[in-house]
Design an enzyme around this catalytic site. Structure first.
Site, PDB file in Angstrom:
ATOM      1  N   ASP A 195     -63.684 -23.794   6.231  1.00 38.12           N
ATOM      2  CA  ASP A 195     -62.592 -22.850   6.454  1.00 38.12           C
ATOM      3  C   ASP A 195     -63.211 -21.782   7.337  1.00 38.12           C
ATOM      4  O   ASP A 195     -64.160 -21.093   6.922  1.00 38.12           O
ATOM      5  CB  ASP A 195     -62.140 -22.261   5.102  1.00 38.12           C
ATOM      6  CG  ASP A 195     -61.073 -21.184   5.265  1.00 38.12           C
ATOM      7  OD1 ASP A 195     -61.038 -20.530   6.327  1.00 38.12           O
ATOM      8  OD2 ASP A 195     -60.297 -20.976   4.328  1.00 38.12           O
ATOM      9  N   SER A 198     -56.814 -22.079  23.098  1.00 32.48           N
ATOM     10  CA  SER A 198     -55.968 -20.882  23.044  1.00 32.48           C
ATOM     11  C   SER A 198     -54.518 -21.341  23.032  1.00 32.48           C
ATOM     12  O   SER A 198     -54.146 -22.227  22.270  1.00 32.48           O
ATOM     13  CB  SER A 198     -56.292 -19.992  24.255  1.00 32.48           C
ATOM     14  OG  SER A 198     -55.412 -18.910  24.321  1.00 32.48           O
ATOM     15  N   THR A 231     -64.695 -31.010  11.026  1.00 29.64           N
ATOM     16  CA  THR A 231     -64.634 -30.047   9.922  1.00 29.64           C
ATOM     17  C   THR A 231     -63.192 -29.684   9.597  1.00 29.64           C
ATOM     18  O   THR A 231     -62.311 -29.778  10.451  1.00 29.64           O
ATOM     19  CB  THR A 231     -65.427 -28.762  10.251  1.00 29.64           C
ATOM     20  OG1 THR A 231     -64.695 -28.002  11.217  1.00 29.64           O
ATOM     21  CG2 THR A 231     -66.816 -29.079  10.784  1.00 29.64           C
ATOM     22  N   LYS A 273     -54.155 -14.847  20.568  1.00 31.99           N
ATOM     23  CA  LYS A 273     -54.597 -15.796  21.604  1.00 31.99           C
ATOM     24  C   LYS A 273     -55.038 -15.061  22.882  1.00 31.99           C
ATOM     25  O   LYS A 273     -55.901 -15.552  23.602  1.00 31.99           O
ATOM     26  CB  LYS A 273     -53.507 -16.831  21.886  1.00 31.99           C
ATOM     27  CG  LYS A 273     -53.283 -17.803  20.715  1.00 31.99           C
ATOM     28  CD  LYS A 273     -54.539 -18.649  20.398  1.00 31.99           C
ATOM     29  CE  LYS A 273     -54.258 -19.764  19.426  1.00 31.99           C
ATOM     30  NZ  LYS A 273     -55.423 -20.630  19.156  1.00 31.99           N
ATOM     31  N   TYR A 295     -49.221 -13.638  16.952  1.00 33.15           N
ATOM     32  CA  TYR A 295     -49.859 -14.872  17.449  1.00 33.15           C
ATOM     33  C   TYR A 295     -50.308 -14.708  18.904  1.00 33.15           C
ATOM     34  O   TYR A 295     -51.460 -15.013  19.240  1.00 33.15           O
ATOM     35  CB  TYR A 295     -48.890 -16.047  17.323  1.00 33.15           C
ATOM     36  CG  TYR A 295     -49.473 -17.342  17.847  1.00 33.15           C
ATOM     37  CD1 TYR A 295     -50.594 -17.924  17.255  1.00 33.15           C
ATOM     38  CD2 TYR A 295     -48.905 -18.003  18.941  1.00 33.15           C
ATOM     39  CE1 TYR A 295     -51.128 -19.115  17.729  1.00 33.15           C
ATOM     40  CE2 TYR A 295     -49.426 -19.194  19.410  1.00 33.15           C
ATOM     41  CZ  TYR A 295     -50.542 -19.746  18.808  1.00 33.15           C
ATOM     42  OH  TYR A 295     -51.073 -20.927  19.285  1.00 33.15           O
ATOM     43  N   ASN A 339     -60.799 -25.289  17.536  1.00 30.03           N
ATOM     44  CA  ASN A 339     -59.398 -25.716  17.553  1.00 30.03           C
ATOM     45  C   ASN A 339     -58.583 -25.085  16.425  1.00 30.03           C
ATOM     46  O   ASN A 339     -57.398 -24.808  16.584  1.00 30.03           O
ATOM     47  CB  ASN A 339     -59.377 -27.250  17.446  1.00 30.03           C
ATOM     48  CG  ASN A 339     -58.036 -27.776  17.039  1.00 30.03           C
ATOM     49  OD1 ASN A 339     -57.109 -27.852  17.851  1.00 30.03           O
ATOM     50  ND2 ASN A 339     -57.897 -28.139  15.759  1.00 30.03           N
ATOM     51  N   THR A 380     -47.348 -31.562  17.288  1.00 30.47           N
ATOM     52  CA  THR A 380     -48.232 -31.545  16.116  1.00 30.47           C
ATOM     53  C   THR A 380     -47.458 -30.870  14.990  1.00 30.47           C
ATOM     54  O   THR A 380     -46.256 -30.635  15.118  1.00 30.47           O
ATOM     55  CB  THR A 380     -49.499 -30.712  16.403  1.00 30.47           C
ATOM     56  OG1 THR A 380     -49.093 -29.340  16.545  1.00 30.47           O
ATOM     57  CG2 THR A 380     -50.222 -31.170  17.663  1.00 30.47           C
TER      58      THR A 380
END
Ligand SMILES: NC(=O)c1ccc[n+]([C@@H]2O[C@H](COP(=O)([O-])OP(=O)(O)OC[C@H]3O[C@@H](n4cnc5c(N)ncnc54)[C@H](OP(=O)(O)O)[C@@H]3O)[C@@H](O)[C@H]2O)c1
Length: 277
Positions: free
Chosen positions: A55, A133, A32, A151, A147, A82, A182
């Site tokens: 989303d 996480s 997705t 997490k 952030y 993810n 990434t």
């Protein structure tokens, strides 16, 4: 044995790698993402792959994607939460709208997808939930109030539902990676609060350099992480908390050691609150 995987944020980065690894191992995958065309471009097409729009901040899409997945493959064995992004910067310079947006994705989006899958897994008395996480979820740092705290929420959420779901054969693992190569630190993904208060500017410049210098040079290999996730899903009794990458392991150990040192240093004052009744 072949399983049905449901993966969020599968257009790029770890999500795409996990989808590729799961497919290569002969599983059926519901991949997705916010844009179906981008997910399809990343993963191609195959009989075992079903791509659908999701989303994770949009509740209607969560429900639709889950229904479409069940219609296509009949069950979901593995959920990989993810999808997320980093909002970095000094708290005082961050708007509450930016805070809400970060939590809408990293926390409430993750919770919404998890809540949609649990009834299926509970009824089938089996399932695996992998919540991605971060090492950032283990300790707060300068520039990480938004952030990191999001997490932390993912860590606490995951550990708690792990206890609720284990009796039904549904096992939850929260994975806390270090830096992985990434788009995470790329401006196509990460967001920074608008800087402006000069008192922070020196520390903030250092913070920004640290992250910019790591963009696309991170040591962690997302393809290797994907194979680790595959292994975690196969073990009979998976860990509730798992740290990925040398940097994250070193970080996690230092967090534990610091915690212990603090507990020891303040022990007498900490236990002075017990009533004498
Ligand atoms: N890379 C690292 O160093 C690192 C370290 C620790 C933890 N993590 C965690 O690893 C996970 C994956 O990140 P990554 O490193 O692969 O970063 P990435 O390359 O930026 O990929 C993030 C993915 O999440 C998707 N996403 C973001 N918001 C979304 C939403 N509202 N709904 C659906 N999808 C959404 C993005 O979609 P679009 O493509 O549409 O933007 C993208 O596909 C995240 O949970 C991140 O916090 C990463």
């Amino acid at each position: 044995m072949s399983k049905v995987w449901f993966i969020t944020g599968a257009a790029r980065g770890m999500g795409a790698e996990i989808a590729k690894a799961a497919l290569a191992a002969g599983n059926q995958v519901v991949a997705t993402g916010r844009r179906v065309d981008v997910v399809t471009k990343a993963l191609g097409t195959s009989e075992n792959l079903f791509v659908t729009e999701l989303d994770i901040t949009r509740e209607g899409q969560v429900k639709n994607a889950m229904e479409a997945a069940i219609n296509r493959f009949g069950r979901i064995d593995v959920l990989v939460n993810n999808a997320a992004y980093g909002h970095l910067g000094v708290f005082e310079e961050t708007s509450l709208d930016e805070v809400r947006a970060q939590y809408d994705t990293n926390v409430f989006g993750t919770m919404a997808v998890t809540q949609a899958v649990i009834p299926f897994m509970r009824k089938q008395r089996s399932g695996r939930i992998i919540n991605i996480s971060s090492a950032a979820g283990l300790k707060g740092v300068f520039g990480g109030s938004i952030y990191n705290s999001s997490k932390f929420a993912v860590e606490g959420f995951s550990q708690s539902i792990a206890e609720e779901l284990a009796p039904f054969g549904v096992y939850v693992t929260v994975v806390s990676p270090g830096f992985f190569r990434t788009d995470f630190l790329d401006l196509s993904s990460v967001k920074y609060s608008k800087a402006g208060i000069s008192d922070y500017s020196e520390a903030l410049a250092e913070f920004r350099d640290f992250h910019d210098n790591r963009n696309h040079t991170q040591v962690g290999d997302p393809a290797k992480l994907a194979y680790v996730v595959l292994q975690l899903v196969q073990v009979e009794k998976p860990p509730v908390s798992f740290v990925a990458g040398t940097d994250a392991v070193d970080w996690a150990k230092s967090v534990v050691n610091q915690k212990k040192e603090q507990l020891d240093e303040w022990h007498a004052l900490s236990i002075s609150t017990d009533g004498t009744w």
